[in-house]
Write an enzyme that holds these catalytic residues in place. Structure first.
Site, PDB file in Angstrom:
ATOM      1  N   ASP A  49      -5.222  -1.977   9.777  1.00 38.16           N
ATOM      2  CA  ASP A  49      -5.497  -0.909  10.744  1.00 38.16           C
ATOM      3  C   ASP A  49      -5.956   0.350  10.019  1.00 38.16           C
ATOM      4  O   ASP A  49      -5.160   1.026   9.378  1.00 38.16           O
ATOM      5  CB  ASP A  49      -4.217  -0.581  11.543  1.00 38.16           C
ATOM      6  CG  ASP A  49      -4.452   0.563  12.513  1.00 38.16           C
ATOM      7  OD1 ASP A  49      -4.986   0.308  13.605  1.00 38.16           O
ATOM      8  OD2 ASP A  49      -4.127   1.721  12.176  1.00 38.16           O
ATOM      9  N   TYR A  54      -9.143   8.348   8.599  1.00 33.90           N
ATOM     10  CA  TYR A  54      -8.353   8.110   7.378  1.00 33.90           C
ATOM     11  C   TYR A  54      -9.201   8.216   6.111  1.00 33.90           C
ATOM     12  O   TYR A  54      -8.658   8.222   4.995  1.00 33.90           O
ATOM     13  CB  TYR A  54      -7.660   6.738   7.408  1.00 33.90           C
ATOM     14  CG  TYR A  54      -6.753   6.496   8.600  1.00 33.90           C
ATOM     15  CD1 TYR A  54      -6.340   7.537   9.427  1.00 33.90           C
ATOM     16  CD2 TYR A  54      -6.299   5.216   8.907  1.00 33.90           C
ATOM     17  CE1 TYR A  54      -5.529   7.301  10.533  1.00 33.90           C
ATOM     18  CE2 TYR A  54      -5.480   4.978   9.996  1.00 33.90           C
ATOM     19  CZ  TYR A  54      -5.102   6.034  10.810  1.00 33.90           C
ATOM     20  OH  TYR A  54      -4.296   5.792  11.897  1.00 33.90           O
ATOM     21  N   LYS A  79     -11.100   3.118  14.287  1.00 32.79           N
ATOM     22  CA  LYS A  79     -10.995   3.984  15.477  1.00 32.79           C
ATOM     23  C   LYS A  79     -12.040   5.091  15.443  1.00 32.79           C
ATOM     24  O   LYS A  79     -12.393   5.567  14.351  1.00 32.79           O
ATOM     25  CB  LYS A  79      -9.597   4.640  15.532  1.00 32.79           C
ATOM     26  CG  LYS A  79      -8.449   3.706  15.223  1.00 32.79           C
ATOM     27  CD  LYS A  79      -7.084   4.377  15.324  1.00 32.79           C
ATOM     28  CE  LYS A  79      -5.994   3.478  14.786  1.00 32.79           C
ATOM     29  NZ  LYS A  79      -5.792   3.550  13.327  1.00 32.79           N
ATOM     30  N   HIS A 112      -9.163   6.949  19.229  1.00 33.05           N
ATOM     31  CA  HIS A 112      -7.997   7.396  18.458  1.00 33.05           C
ATOM     32  C   HIS A 112      -7.039   8.271  19.298  1.00 33.05           C
ATOM     33  O   HIS A 112      -5.829   8.105  19.250  1.00 33.05           O
ATOM     34  CB  HIS A 112      -8.470   8.157  17.209  1.00 33.05           C
ATOM     35  CG  HIS A 112      -7.519   8.071  16.067  1.00 33.05           C
ATOM     36  ND1 HIS A 112      -7.919   8.052  14.760  1.00 33.05           N
ATOM     37  CD2 HIS A 112      -6.151   8.011  16.024  1.00 33.05           C
ATOM     38  CE1 HIS A 112      -6.853   7.972  13.976  1.00 33.05           C
ATOM     39  NE2 HIS A 112      -5.781   7.952  14.716  1.00 33.05           N
TER      40      HIS A 112
HETATM   41  N1  LIG Z   1      -3.200   5.904  16.308  1.00 31.13           N
HETATM   42  C1  LIG Z   1      -2.563   6.936  15.796  1.00 31.13           C
HETATM   43  O1  LIG Z   1      -2.666   8.064  16.287  1.00 31.13           O
HETATM   44  C2  LIG Z   1      -1.707   6.729  14.587  1.00 31.13           C
HETATM   45  C3  LIG Z   1      -0.844   7.745  14.164  1.00 31.13           C
HETATM   46  C4  LIG Z   1      -0.052   7.520  13.041  1.00 31.13           C
HETATM   47  C5  LIG Z   1      -0.127   6.311  12.378  1.00 31.13           C
HETATM   48  N2  LIG Z   1      -0.994   5.335  12.798  1.00 31.13           N
HETATM   49  C6  LIG Z   1      -1.092   4.028  12.108  1.00 31.13           C
HETATM   50  O2  LIG Z   1       0.230   3.507  11.929  1.00 31.13           O
HETATM   51  C7  LIG Z   1       0.426   3.219  10.543  1.00 31.13           C
HETATM   52  C8  LIG Z   1       1.886   3.356  10.160  1.00 31.13           C
HETATM   53  O3  LIG Z   1       2.378   4.643  10.442  1.00 31.13           O
HETATM   54  P1  LIG Z   1       2.830   5.687   9.317  1.00 31.13           P
HETATM   55  O4  LIG Z   1       2.158   5.378   8.066  1.00 31.13           O
HETATM   56  O5  LIG Z   1       2.585   7.029   9.887  1.00 31.13           O
HETATM   57  O6  LIG Z   1       4.427   5.493   9.268  1.00 31.13           O
HETATM   58  P2  LIG Z   1       5.441   4.275   8.927  1.00 31.13           P
HETATM   59  O7  LIG Z   1       4.699   3.015   8.729  1.00 31.13           O
HETATM   60  O8  LIG Z   1       6.517   4.339   9.960  1.00 31.13           O
HETATM   61  O9  LIG Z   1       6.109   4.739   7.572  1.00 31.13           O
HETATM   62  C9  LIG Z   1       5.394   4.811   6.376  1.00 31.13           C
HETATM   63  C10 LIG Z   1       6.290   5.481   5.346  1.00 31.13           C
HETATM   64  O10 LIG Z   1       7.436   4.665   5.083  1.00 31.13           O
HETATM   65  C11 LIG Z   1       7.447   4.253   3.712  1.00 31.13           C
HETATM   66  N3  LIG Z   1       7.833   2.832   3.716  1.00 31.13           N
HETATM   67  C12 LIG Z   1       7.084   1.765   4.062  1.00 31.13           C
HETATM   68  N4  LIG Z   1       7.794   0.630   3.993  1.00 31.13           N
HETATM   69  C13 LIG Z   1       9.022   0.974   3.580  1.00 31.13           C
HETATM   70  C14 LIG Z   1      10.218   0.247   3.310  1.00 31.13           C
HETATM   71  N5  LIG Z   1      10.264  -1.079   3.483  1.00 31.13           N
HETATM   72  N6  LIG Z   1      11.302   0.929   2.881  1.00 31.13           N
HETATM   73  C15 LIG Z   1      11.259   2.268   2.709  1.00 31.13           C
HETATM   74  N7  LIG Z   1      10.164   3.018   2.954  1.00 31.13           N
HETATM   75  C16 LIG Z   1       9.059   2.385   3.395  1.00 31.13           C
HETATM   76  C17 LIG Z   1       6.045   4.481   3.193  1.00 31.13           C
HETATM   77  O11 LIG Z   1       6.067   4.829   1.823  1.00 31.13           O
HETATM   78  P3  LIG Z   1       5.304   3.941   0.688  1.00 31.13           P
HETATM   79  O12 LIG Z   1       3.849   3.882   1.074  1.00 31.13           O
HETATM   80  O13 LIG Z   1       5.548   4.691  -0.571  1.00 31.13           O
HETATM   81  O14 LIG Z   1       5.964   2.586   0.712  1.00 31.13           O
HETATM   82  C18 LIG Z   1       5.590   5.679   4.030  1.00 31.13           C
HETATM   83  O15 LIG Z   1       6.069   6.885   3.470  1.00 31.13           O
HETATM   84  C19 LIG Z   1      -0.506   4.197   9.817  1.00 31.13           C
HETATM   85  O16 LIG Z   1      -0.756   3.840   8.494  1.00 31.13           O
HETATM   86  C20 LIG Z   1      -1.719   4.112  10.718  1.00 31.13           C
HETATM   87  O17 LIG Z   1      -2.465   2.938  10.438  1.00 31.13           O
HETATM   88  C21 LIG Z   1      -1.765   5.531  13.915  1.00 31.13           C
END
Ligand SMILES: NC(=O)c1ccc[n+]([C@@H]2O[C@H](COP(=O)([O-])OP(=O)(O)OC[C@H]3O[C@@H](n4cnc5c(N)ncnc54)[C@H](OP(=O)(O)O)[C@@H]3O)[C@@H](O)[C@H]2O)c1
Length: 275
Positions: A49, A54, A79, A112
């Site tokens: 994704d 990004y 997106k 988005h």
């Molecule tokens: N459509 C939208 O508006 C929107 C908004 C926000 C996000 N998104 C999408 O959703 C995806 C995920 O959301 P996000 O990146 O914001 O948050 P998330 O996946 O909830 O959390 C990511 C964070 O958690 C850490 N992490 C990952 N796996 C872990 C584990 N097993 N144990 C401990 N820490 C862990 C990562 O660090 P490390 O990388 O150091 O492991 C990073 O700091 C994004 O990458 C994006 O593709 C979409």
């Protein structure tokens, strides 16, 4: 939902298959994104994704082309950015994303954010891209109920996917049920709440019970609800950890208990502010 023991797929409302678990690549810069996608594909991830916003579509495309996994076995989402919305602008944005990803097609193209002044024309452009077979499925992100209701007044195509912020701490159960009745697949972003609840004692209790980490418990909860989840990680150990959720099952009682963890916790801005 078919659980192969390694990966779970859902069938979208137009008949195409999408893995429920994927890799989100927000906030990955320089070589991080390319490296993370390379590791992820080797580990078995098949959904990536990304988004124009990004600024890593070039790296994502590189990693996919260099992988030994066939393009048709990978589900690629991108997106249209807020600054690119509007009918003609969206068609141009799509061309730009295709060029940057350097691939022949995109599996899923999403709006988005539901920008008030341009979301209708942006959706019409997505429908054109879908009807002319330039993308396999179209959908939306951050479309809470009022946005979906508005969309239904002019849409000819029902969104295949709605990507929203969702976790046990922001569950929105009735919205999940509503989307199911409409044939819209929910996809959870920030499914790990960016780590903000890993110390929740209830989650730690489940972690102990199932011999799984808090992240694995949260992701498994989503998958068992039929919700797609796209956790982000640039770390190979955590990437592997997040993928190892197909070898256990949370009991019905514990699922119900986790449903009560909801505290309306958002880490990203509330889309309702755009209404
Ligand atoms: N459509 C939208 O508006 C929107 C908004 C926000 C996000 N998104 C999408 O959703 C995806 C995920 O959301 P996000 O990146 O914001 O948050 P998330 O996946 O909830 O959390 C990511 C964070 O958690 C850490 N992490 C990952 N796996 C872990 C584990 N097993 N144990 C401990 N820490 C862990 C990562 O660090 P490390 O990388 O150091 O492991 C990073 O700091 C994004 O990458 C994006 O593709 C979409």
């Amino acid at each position: 939902m078919v659980d192969s023991g390694k990966q779970v797929y859902t069938t979208l409302n137009n008949g195409i298959k999408m893995p429920l678990l994927g890799l989100g690549v927000y906030d990955m810069y320089n070589n991080e994104a390319e490296q993370a996608v390379d590791w992820a594909l080797k580990m078995g991830y098949r959904l990536i994704d990304t988004a124009s916003m990004y600024e890593n579509e070039i790296e994502i495309g590189n990693a996919i082309r260099q992988s030994s996994v066939k393009r048709e076995d990978i589900f690629l989402t991108t997106k249209v950015n807020n600054s690119e919305q509007g009918y003609d602008q969206t068609l141009r944005a799509f061309e730009n994303s295709l060029k940057k990803l350097d691939c022949e097609y995109i599996d899923l193209y999403l709006i988005h954010w539901p920008l008030k002044e341009s979301r209708k024309n942006t959706w019409k452009a997505l429908e054109y891209l879908y009807e002319t077979k330039q993308v396999r499925a179209i959908g939306v992100a951050n479309y809470l109920l009022p946005f979906l209701e508005e969309l239904s007044t002019y849409a000819n195509v029902v969104p295949a996917v709605n990507q929203i912020e969702l976790s046990p701490y922001l569950f929105q159960k009735s919205f999940l049920e509503f989307c199911k009745t409409q044939g819209i697949q929910l996809q959870a972003y920030t499914p790990l709440v960016r780590g903000q609840r890993f110390n929740d004692t209830r989650l730690l209790e489940l972690s102990k019970k199932y011999y799984k980490t808090p992240a694995q418990i949260i992701l498994r909860w989503a998958i068992q609800h039929g919700i797609s989840a796209i956790p982000k990680s640039v770390n190979p150990i955590r990437l592997q950890e997040n993928f190892q959720i197909f070898d256990f099952e949370i009991s019905a009682n514990d699922m119900e208990w986790m449903d009560t963890f909801d505290e309306n916790l958002r880490v990203v801005e509330d889309p309702m502010e755009l209404l």
